[in-house]
Enzyme design. Structure first.
Site, PDB file in Angstrom:
ATOM      1  N   GLY A  84      -0.525   8.327   0.457  1.00  0.00           N
ATOM      2  CA  GLY A  84      -0.581   8.496   2.265  1.00  0.00           C
ATOM      3  C   GLY A  84       0.677   8.002   2.785  1.00  0.00           C
ATOM      4  O   GLY A  84       1.889   8.387   2.424  1.00  0.00           O
ATOM      5  N   ILE A  85       0.383   7.218   3.846  1.00  0.00           N
ATOM      6  CA  ILE A  85       1.523   6.661   4.735  1.00  0.00           C
ATOM      7  C   ILE A  85       2.435   5.968   4.240  1.00  0.00           C
ATOM      8  O   ILE A  85       3.634   6.135   4.337  1.00  0.00           O
ATOM      9  CB  ILE A  85       0.832   6.092   6.055  1.00  0.00           C
ATOM     10  CG1 ILE A  85       0.195   7.349   6.908  1.00  0.00           C
ATOM     11  CG2 ILE A  85       1.805   5.692   6.860  1.00  0.00           C
ATOM     12  CD1 ILE A  85      -0.516   6.871   8.135  1.00  0.00           C
ATOM     13  N   GLY A 111       0.899  -1.142  -0.155  1.00  0.00           N
ATOM     14  CA  GLY A 111      -0.004   0.164   0.091  1.00  0.00           C
ATOM     15  C   GLY A 111       1.017   1.304  -0.064  1.00  0.00           C
ATOM     16  O   GLY A 111       0.410   2.156   0.549  1.00  0.00           O
ATOM     17  N   GLY A 112       1.684   1.244  -0.747  1.00  0.00           N
ATOM     18  CA  GLY A 112       2.942   2.454  -0.857  1.00  0.00           C
ATOM     19  C   GLY A 112       2.442   3.359  -1.873  1.00  0.00           C
ATOM     20  O   GLY A 112       3.522   4.133  -2.253  1.00  0.00           O
ATOM     21  N   THR A 113       1.512   3.459  -2.463  1.00  0.00           N
ATOM     22  CA  THR A 113       1.150   4.299  -3.709  1.00  0.00           C
ATOM     23  C   THR A 113       0.569   5.801  -3.113  1.00  0.00           C
ATOM     24  O   THR A 113       0.740   6.692  -3.805  1.00  0.00           O
ATOM     25  CB  THR A 113       0.221   3.750  -4.601  1.00  0.00           C
ATOM     26  OG1 THR A 113      -0.995   3.450  -3.859  1.00  0.00           O
ATOM     27  CG2 THR A 113       0.634   2.301  -5.110  1.00  0.00           C
ATOM     28  N   TYR A 167     -12.599  -1.768  13.028  1.00  0.00           N
ATOM     29  CA  TYR A 167     -11.492  -1.230  12.391  1.00  0.00           C
ATOM     30  C   TYR A 167     -10.281  -1.166  13.798  1.00  0.00           C
ATOM     31  O   TYR A 167      -9.459  -1.778  13.571  1.00  0.00           O
ATOM     32  CB  TYR A 167     -11.533   0.264  12.049  1.00  0.00           C
ATOM     33  CG  TYR A 167     -10.163   0.925  11.539  1.00  0.00           C
ATOM     34  CD1 TYR A 167      -9.523   0.577  10.225  1.00  0.00           C
ATOM     35  CD2 TYR A 167      -9.501   2.017  12.399  1.00  0.00           C
ATOM     36  CE1 TYR A 167      -8.195   1.092  10.202  1.00  0.00           C
ATOM     37  CE2 TYR A 167      -8.289   2.363  12.006  1.00  0.00           C
ATOM     38  CZ  TYR A 167      -7.852   2.052  11.078  1.00  0.00           C
ATOM     39  OH  TYR A 167      -6.567   2.840  10.818  1.00  0.00           O
ATOM     40  N   SER A 186      -2.511   1.382  14.690  1.00  0.00           N
ATOM     41  CA  SER A 186      -3.109   2.429  14.825  1.00  0.00           C
ATOM     42  C   SER A 186      -3.429   2.847  16.126  1.00  0.00           C
ATOM     43  O   SER A 186      -3.852   1.877  17.113  1.00  0.00           O
ATOM     44  CB  SER A 186      -4.767   2.487  14.000  1.00  0.00           C
ATOM     45  OG  SER A 186      -5.606   3.562  14.447  1.00  0.00           O
TER      46      SER A 186
HETATM   47  N1  LIG Z   1      -4.210   8.348   8.089  1.00  0.00           N
HETATM   48  C1  LIG Z   1      -4.435   7.902   9.420  1.00  0.00           C
HETATM   49  O1  LIG Z   1      -4.777   8.843   9.968  1.00  0.00           O
HETATM   50  C2  LIG Z   1      -4.141   6.459   9.914  1.00  0.00           C
HETATM   51  C3  LIG Z   1      -3.840   6.567  11.241  1.00  0.00           C
HETATM   52  C4  LIG Z   1      -3.542   5.210  11.771  1.00  0.00           C
HETATM   53  C5  LIG Z   1      -3.404   4.096  10.950  1.00  0.00           C
HETATM   54  N2  LIG Z   1      -3.324   4.355   9.595  1.00  0.00           N
HETATM   55  C6  LIG Z   1      -3.012   3.212   8.787  1.00  0.00           C
HETATM   56  O2  LIG Z   1      -2.155   3.498   7.869  1.00  0.00           O
HETATM   57  C7  LIG Z   1      -2.100   2.580   6.756  1.00  0.00           C
HETATM   58  C8  LIG Z   1      -2.280   3.410   5.455  1.00  0.00           C
HETATM   59  O3  LIG Z   1      -3.363   4.330   5.647  1.00  0.00           O
HETATM   60  P1  LIG Z   1      -3.649   5.602   4.781  1.00  0.00           P
HETATM   61  O4  LIG Z   1      -4.265   6.831   5.608  1.00  0.00           O
HETATM   62  O5  LIG Z   1      -2.145   6.316   4.264  1.00  0.00           O
HETATM   63  O6  LIG Z   1      -4.383   5.602   3.436  1.00  0.00           O
HETATM   64  P2  LIG Z   1      -4.375   5.626   2.112  1.00  0.00           P
HETATM   65  O7  LIG Z   1      -3.676   7.215   1.677  1.00  0.00           O
HETATM   66  O8  LIG Z   1      -5.902   5.314   1.490  1.00  0.00           O
HETATM   67  O9  LIG Z   1      -3.459   4.581   1.371  1.00  0.00           O
HETATM   68  C9  LIG Z   1      -3.786   3.207   1.343  1.00  0.00           C
HETATM   69  C10 LIG Z   1      -2.825   2.627   0.668  1.00  0.00           C
HETATM   70  O10 LIG Z   1      -2.959   1.256   0.661  1.00  0.00           O
HETATM   71  C11 LIG Z   1      -3.366   0.605  -0.578  1.00  0.00           C
HETATM   72  N3  LIG Z   1      -4.209  -0.406  -0.292  1.00  0.00           N
HETATM   73  C12 LIG Z   1      -5.418  -0.469   0.110  1.00  0.00           C
HETATM   74  N4  LIG Z   1      -5.932  -1.662   0.213  1.00  0.00           N
HETATM   75  C13 LIG Z   1      -5.060  -2.699  -0.359  1.00  0.00           C
HETATM   76  C14 LIG Z   1      -4.907  -3.917  -0.623  1.00  0.00           C
HETATM   77  N5  LIG Z   1      -5.846  -4.572  -0.218  1.00  0.00           N
HETATM   78  N6  LIG Z   1      -3.618  -4.363  -1.107  1.00  0.00           N
HETATM   79  C15 LIG Z   1      -2.770  -3.439  -1.526  1.00  0.00           C
HETATM   80  N7  LIG Z   1      -3.003  -2.304  -1.252  1.00  0.00           N
HETATM   81  C16 LIG Z   1      -3.982  -1.919  -0.726  1.00  0.00           C
HETATM   82  C17 LIG Z   1      -3.760   1.766  -1.510  1.00  0.00           C
HETATM   83  O11 LIG Z   1      -3.655   1.770  -2.842  1.00  0.00           O
HETATM   84  P3  LIG Z   1      -4.804   0.848  -3.646  1.00  0.00           P
HETATM   85  O12 LIG Z   1      -6.366   1.479  -3.277  1.00  0.00           O
HETATM   86  O13 LIG Z   1      -4.590   1.178  -5.195  1.00  0.00           O
HETATM   87  O14 LIG Z   1      -4.702  -0.583  -3.258  1.00  0.00           O
HETATM   88  C18 LIG Z   1      -2.927   2.836  -0.972  1.00  0.00           C
HETATM   89  O15 LIG Z   1      -1.615   2.678  -1.673  1.00  0.00           O
HETATM   90  C19 LIG Z   1      -3.533   1.750   6.865  1.00  0.00           C
HETATM   91  O16 LIG Z   1      -3.113   0.649   7.482  1.00  0.00           O
HETATM   92  C20 LIG Z   1      -4.224   2.650   8.103  1.00  0.00           C
HETATM   93  O17 LIG Z   1      -5.167   1.807   8.734  1.00  0.00           O
HETATM   94  C21 LIG Z   1      -3.855   5.369   9.083  1.00  0.00           C
END
Ligand SMILES: NC(=O)c1ccc[n+]([C@@H]2O[C@H](COP(=O)([O-])OP(=O)(O)OC[C@H]3O[C@@H](n4cnc5c(N)ncnc54)[C@H](OP(=O)(O)O)[C@@H]3O)[C@@H](O)[C@H]2O)c1
Length: 257
Positions: free
Chosen positions: A19-20, A15-17, A152, A139
């Site tokens: 956000g985090i 999921g490196g495309t 979640y 998280s």
């Molecule tokens: N942002 C926050 O405030 C926050 C806080 C605590 C924890 N987190 C955790 O941080 C992680 C990243 O979250 P984010 O906020 O950066 O989200 P994001 O911007 O939506 O990014 C999610 C990334 O994961 C990929 N992805 C989603 N489902 C996937 C799958 N089944 N297989 C492979 N890739 C997948 C997405 O690309 P595709 O959709 O193209 O697959 C995208 O690259 C998550 O685990 C989330 O629970 C986030």
């Protein structure tokens, strides 16, 4: 300031495309690593690899599909023969009142946040070198009661538990497993998963920033910096821990006495 502490290291960020995951991949590259990122959407993956530039490689893969992750492991093994750093970051979920929670949402959050992390770990076992560093993205919700986020949050508590179990399971290979628990990090996911408008995100950021001791929300780079530490030899004696990266939000009272 960046150093070349990860020079020669091979890393995978699921999921490196966006956000985090994207911010973390960027940090790993800045510190000298060669980084593979995954995601399900090919065009978003291609754009991310182009933006990350030298040191970045992309493989389209769904982290919750074993055959996809076996393909990722095979590609890294063929190209480098080893994996030094694994960041199991792919995940997500959104707030839904308990009464409205559907089976599809429960399945989806369990599938990506738990099954996906387990399959990622399992499929990488053969390519991970002894002494590698594995970091799972959890998280702060894992130890909070946050309205609408019960499933979640439970999946993220499971992720923390997996890290402790795997620390024991992989002791004989000296593979370290830790988690990072990000706080509030506005990412593409706030629009895509949470269905928040830009204005709603901006209002939320303003409001929550006053409740965070650091005085601001987190960035993907903040999480990337924590990842670089846990991935590097500087954290060699740290195993099975959860590193909370939330500006003090869940551990410190930021209001006036
Ligand atoms: N942002 C926050 O405030 C926050 C806080 C605590 C924890 N987190 C955790 O941080 C992680 C990243 O979250 P984010 O906020 O950066 O989200 P994001 O911007 O939506 O990014 C999610 C990334 O994961 C990929 N992805 C989603 N489902 C996937 C799958 N089944 N297989 C492979 N890739 C997948 C997405 O690309 P595709 O959709 O193209 O697959 C995208 O690259 C998550 O685990 C989330 O629970 C986030």
């Amino acid at each position: 300031m960046t150093t070349q502490t990860l020079q020669g290291r091979i890393a995978l960020v699921t999921g490196g495309t966006t956000g985090i995951g994207f911010g973390s991949a960027k940090r790993l590259i800045e510190h000298g690593a060669t980084v593979y990122i995954t995601g399900r959407r090919q065009e978003v993956l291609d754009a991310a690899v182009a933006k990350l530039g030298k040191g970045a490689h992309g493989i389209q893969a769904d982290a919750s599909v074993k055959a996809d992750m076996q393909r990722v492991a095979g590609a890294i093994k063929a190209a480098h023969g080893k994996l030094d750093i694994l960041f199991a970051n792919a995940g997500g979920g959104h707030a839904t009142p308990l009464e409205e929670l559907t089976e599809a949402q429960i399945d989806s959050e369990l599938s990506i946040n738990i099954k996906g992390v387990v399959l990622t770990m399992q499929t990488m076992l053969d390519v991970l070198r002894n002494g590698a560093s594995v970091v799972l993205n959890a998280s702060i919700t894992a130890d909070m009661g946050l309205s609408g986020f019960a499933v979640y949050a439970a999946t993220k508590a499971a992720v923390r538990s997996l890290a402790r179990s795997w620390t024991t399971d992989l002791k004989h290979r000296d593979i370290r497993v830790n988690t990072i628990s990000p706080g509030v990090v506005p990412t593409e996911g706030y629009g895509k998963e949470q269905k928040m408008t830009d204005q709603q995100v901006a209002d939320y950021v303003d409001r929550v920033s006053t409740e965070i001791p650091a005085g601001r929300v987190g960035s993907a780079q903040d999480i990337g910096d924590a990842l670089v530490f846990l991935a590097s030899d500087a954290s060699a004696y740290i195993r099975g821990v959860d590193l909370v990266v939330d500006g003090g939000m869940t551990r410190v009272y930021a209001g006036k006495n």
